[in-house]
Design an enzyme around this catalytic site. Structure first.
Site, PDB file in Angstrom:
ATOM      1  N   CYS A 155       0.833  -1.208   0.000  1.00 11.13           N
ATOM      2  CA  CYS A 155       0.000   0.000   0.000  1.00 11.13           C
ATOM      3  C   CYS A 155       0.871   1.263   0.000  1.00 11.13           C
ATOM      4  CB  CYS A 155      -0.916  -0.032   1.225  1.00 11.13           C
ATOM      5  SG  CYS A 155      -1.786   1.503   1.575  1.00 11.13           S
ATOM      6  N   CYS A 199       0.159   3.764   2.824  1.00 10.30           N
ATOM      7  CA  CYS A 199       0.636   3.185   4.090  1.00 10.30           C
ATOM      8  C   CYS A 199       2.139   3.429   4.240  1.00 10.30           C
ATOM      9  CB  CYS A 199       0.356   1.683   4.149  1.00 10.30           C
ATOM     10  SG  CYS A 199      -1.396   1.252   4.075  1.00 10.30           S
TER      11      CYS A 199
END
Length: 172
Positions: free
Chosen positions: A100, A103
């Protein structure tokens, strides 16, 4: 004859409904009393306070959790009475994945926050690809998702990658 049967069945129906209604009222009263006694479902009860909790990591580092660590340090996920935070120091749990982009982008910010609030706030992270049961129980559908846990309070949630200013205002 048909009218007698119809009247009798109507009276029987009314009697059953009245009995059910009285029983339901008693059940509702009992549930209300039980709820009042329990109070806030996020407030730890005596049993939860007596349960030994793993020592909190106040090092100022981001702590990576496994699913079992989450249950040991944060909360039971199968508790029907709500999620009771086991720790004493407030924490943020960062639900993330290695693949991600957002993230990865907030990771340095999370590390800075962990250092800045050392001893006052713990920052944990848990990989959603390895903690499906936890994600399902908390309704994690997008990442990153940050959950905020404080003793005796319902967990808070922030979905998406916040700016440092947004995170700071949520923490303070």
């Amino acid at each position: 004859m048909k009218s007698s049967i119809l009247i009798a069945s109507c009276l029987l129906s009314l009697a059953l409904v009245a009995c059910h209604s009285k029983n339901q009222d008693k059940t509702d009263d009992a549930q209300a009393t039980q709820t009042e006694q329990q109070g806030n479902p996020y407030i730890s009860d005596t049993q939860a306070q007596d349960t030994p909790v793993k020592e909190e990591n106040l090092s100022g580092e981001v702590v990576v959790l496994t699913a079992s660590d989450f249950v040991d340090r944060i909360t039971e996920i199968n508790n029907e009475n709500g999620f009771r935070y086991k720790g004493t120091t407030p924490c943020i749990v960062d639900f993330y994945a290695d693949w991600c982009g957002p993230c990865r982008r907030i990771q340095p910010m999370m590390e800075r926050m962990a250092k800045k609030y050392k001893g006052q706030l713990i920052i944990y992270k848990i990989n959603v690809d390895r903690a499906g049961d936890i994600c399902e129980r908390f309704g994690i559908q997008s990442i990153p998702t940050l959950m905020f846990f404080r003793r005796d309070e319902a967990p808070g949630r922030m979905v998406g990658a916040p700016s440092e200013r947004e995170l700071e205002s949520t923490i303070t």
